[in-house]
Design a protein around this motif. Structure first.
Motif, PDB file in Angstrom:
ATOM      1  N   UNK A  14       0.836  -1.215   0.000  1.00  0.00           N
ATOM      2  CA  UNK A  14       0.000   0.000   0.000  1.00  0.00           C
ATOM      3  C   UNK A  14       0.866   1.258   0.000  1.00  0.00           C
ATOM      4  N   UNK A  15       1.996   1.179  -0.656  1.00  0.00           N
ATOM      5  CA  UNK A  15       2.940   2.290  -0.678  1.00  0.00           C
ATOM      6  C   UNK A  15       4.098   2.005   0.251  1.00  0.00           C
ATOM      7  N   UNK A  16       4.154   2.692   1.413  1.00  0.00           N
ATOM      8  CA  UNK A  16       5.320   2.586   2.279  1.00  0.00           C
ATOM      9  C   UNK A  16       5.342   1.375   3.207  1.00  0.00           C
ATOM     10  N   UNK A  17       4.256   0.626   3.297  1.00  0.00           N
ATOM     11  CA  UNK A  17       4.201  -0.489   4.258  1.00  0.00           C
ATOM     12  C   UNK A  17       4.862  -1.739   3.715  1.00  0.00           C
ATOM     13  N   UNK A  18       6.100  -1.598   3.286  1.00  0.00           N
ATOM     14  CA  UNK A  18       6.807  -2.662   2.569  1.00  0.00           C
ATOM     15  C   UNK A  18       6.929  -3.925   3.422  1.00  0.00           C
ATOM     16  N   UNK A  19       6.409  -5.048   2.879  1.00  0.00           N
ATOM     17  CA  UNK A  19       6.473  -6.362   3.526  1.00  0.00           C
ATOM     18  C   UNK A  19       5.743  -6.428   4.869  1.00  0.00           C
ATOM     19  N   UNK A  20       4.903  -5.430   5.177  1.00  0.00           N
ATOM     20  CA  UNK A  20       4.285  -5.417   6.511  1.00  0.00           C
ATOM     21  C   UNK A  20       2.812  -5.011   6.523  1.00  0.00           C
ATOM     22  N   UNK A 190      14.964   5.953   4.940  1.00  0.00           N
ATOM     23  CA  UNK A 190      14.470   5.106   6.025  1.00  0.00           C
ATOM     24  C   UNK A 190      13.494   5.875   6.909  1.00  0.00           C
ATOM     25  N   UNK A 191      13.835   7.110   7.242  1.00  0.00           N
ATOM     26  CA  UNK A 191      12.940   7.934   8.056  1.00  0.00           C
ATOM     27  C   UNK A 191      11.647   8.214   7.306  1.00  0.00           C
ATOM     28  N   UNK A 192      11.755   8.494   6.007  1.00  0.00           N
ATOM     29  CA  UNK A 192      10.563   8.735   5.192  1.00  0.00           C
ATOM     30  C   UNK A 192       9.648   7.507   5.223  1.00  0.00           C
ATOM     31  N   UNK A 193      10.231   6.331   5.064  1.00  0.00           N
ATOM     32  CA  UNK A 193       9.431   5.099   5.063  1.00  0.00           C
ATOM     33  C   UNK A 193       8.771   4.857   6.409  1.00  0.00           C
ATOM     34  N   UNK A 194       9.531   5.006   7.473  1.00  0.00           N
ATOM     35  CA  UNK A 194       8.987   4.777   8.812  1.00  0.00           C
ATOM     36  C   UNK A 194       7.843   5.730   9.117  1.00  0.00           C
ATOM     37  N   UNK A 215       0.052   9.824   3.014  1.00  0.00           N
ATOM     38  CA  UNK A 215       0.649   8.714   3.761  1.00  0.00           C
ATOM     39  C   UNK A 215       1.191   7.633   2.848  1.00  0.00           C
ATOM     40  N   UNK A 216       0.662   7.518   1.629  1.00  0.00           N
ATOM     41  CA  UNK A 216       1.048   6.419   0.737  1.00  0.00           C
ATOM     42  C   UNK A 216       2.291   6.721  -0.095  1.00  0.00           C
ATOM     43  N   UNK A 217       2.934   7.851   0.124  1.00  0.00           N
ATOM     44  CA  UNK A 217       4.191   8.141  -0.572  1.00  0.00           C
ATOM     45  C   UNK A 217       5.258   7.121  -0.166  1.00  0.00           C
ATOM     46  N   UNK A 218       6.072   6.739  -1.131  1.00  0.00           N
ATOM     47  CA  UNK A 218       7.064   5.689  -0.858  1.00  0.00           C
ATOM     48  C   UNK A 218       8.318   5.889  -1.684  1.00  0.00           C
ATOM     49  N   UNK A 219       9.483   5.747  -1.030  1.00  0.00           N
ATOM     50  CA  UNK A 219      10.759   5.777  -1.731  1.00  0.00           C
ATOM     51  C   UNK A 219      11.518   4.453  -1.613  1.00  0.00           C
ATOM     52  N   UNK A 220      10.902   3.467  -0.957  1.00  0.00           N
ATOM     53  CA  UNK A 220      11.608   2.215  -0.700  1.00  0.00           C
ATOM     54  C   UNK A 220      11.548   1.264  -1.891  1.00  0.00           C
ATOM     55  N   UNK A 221      10.403   1.134  -2.528  1.00  0.00           N
ATOM     56  CA  UNK A 221      10.314   0.152  -3.617  1.00  0.00           C
ATOM     57  C   UNK A 221       9.657   0.683  -4.884  1.00  0.00           C
ATOM     58  N   UNK A 222       8.694   1.591  -4.769  1.00  0.00           N
ATOM     59  CA  UNK A 222       7.929   1.974  -5.958  1.00  0.00           C
ATOM     60  C   UNK A 222       8.770   2.717  -6.995  1.00  0.00           C
TER      61      UNK A 222
END
Length: 302
Positions: A14-20, A190-194, A215-222
């Motif tokens: 759902x964006x930033x909730x990677x693997x969780x 990492x801070x952005x994702x958390x 809230x759904x912004x993501x830099x980890x995988x998308x």
């Protein structure tokens, strides 16, 4: 006596909730299990054409996982397998098959495993809980998997929250989508994702639909997977202009998920998503769904 196990599709991250973080979608993998003298595995339907019709089938292997955890031998049975979940599209097809199989194996053995153990078995096999937890429990689930176990919180979907999914007509393997991810991330990312995953979980828990887009912004995988999914960057940037409450790559993709307010029409959003596909030379389907709240259901005598 025959019993039926029905496990839903799921959309993870759902964006930033990677693997969780994930939610349950009402497209189903269904097993019909009939105890008999020898084991048969029978895949049915076009979606499962070419999948193994023997004990190497993934569903049967999942049933064996339940037996292994219970320390028992799995009784022979006829297992018919059907699915509505498109394979390799980012809608948790493997998780639905895995959960359905573990639950079916547990049922065939007389339910020696409780729900938490079923989740633990499935999450360990999958390697992360973001698809298997909502497939098992329904709704929206925040879950972790570590050496101490699998821990989760299930949320009922906020009122008026629906999902629109764009399912392109091409497959993208999870392994390929994971291969493009960097091995290390900066502290800022990492801070952005958390912060954004925490905000997303909190917003969903209290029904703050107005916060989803942010809230759904993501830099980890998308951003890393965007080159694998033509049009994804445009959708993440612009879908809110056409009625989406927020947008994300569904799991590893290529399906894209948008939240919408069920009190509002989705015509503009559908038209926009179809235009993005056309612009990128793709075909596919755009569909609206409620969030499934039942999770995996076992029915006896059907």
């Amino acid at each position: 006596m025959t019993f039926t196990v029905r496990a839903p599709a799921s959309s993870a991250n759902l964006g930033p909730g990677f693997d969780s973080l994930g939610l349950s979608v009402p497209l189903f993998t269904t097993l019909r299990v009939t105890p008999q003298a020898r084991t048969e595995v029978v895949p049915l339907g076009a979606e499962l054409a070419g999948t193994p019709a023997d004990e190497s089938n993934y569903v049967y292997k999942a049933m064996l996982l339940a037996a292994k955890r219970a320390g028992r031998d799995l009784p022979p049975a006829r297992i018919e397998v059907e699915t509505e979940v498109p394979l390799a599209r980012g809608l948790g097809s493997s998780a639905a098959a895995l959960v359905a199989g573990v639950v079916a194996g547990n049922e065939l053995l007389g339910r020696p495993l409780d729900d938490e153990t079923v989740l633990e078995v499935a999450a360990r096999e999958e390697g992360h809980p973001d698809n298997v937890a909502p497939a098992l429990f329904g709704g929206i689930v925040v879950a972790t998997l570590d050496k101490l176990g699998t821990h989760y919180v299930r949320l009922d979907p906020p009122a008026n929250l629906g999902v629109t999914v764009l399912v392109p007509d091409f497959e993208l393997s999870t392994s390929k989508a994971r291969a493009v991810l960097p091995r290390e991330y900066s502290r800022a990312d990492a801070v952005h994702a958390l912060s954004h995953s925490a905000l997303l979980a909190a917003a969903l828990s209290v029904g703050r639909l107005d916060l989803l887009q942010h809230a759904m912004q993501d830099y980890i995988h998308q951003i890393w997977r965007a080159p694998l999914v033509p049009g994804l960057s445009d959708i993440l940037e612009d879908a809110h202009k056409y009625g989406a409450l927020g947008a994300a790559l569904s799991g590893a993709g290529p399906t894209v998920l948008c939240f919408h307010d069920t009190r509002e029409p989705t015509d503009r959003l559908h038209a926009y998503l179809n235009s993005v596909m056309k612009k990128n030379g793709l075909t596919g389907r755009v569909m609206d769904f409620p969030i499934d709240t039942a999770g995996t259901v076992v029915t006896r005598g059907s």
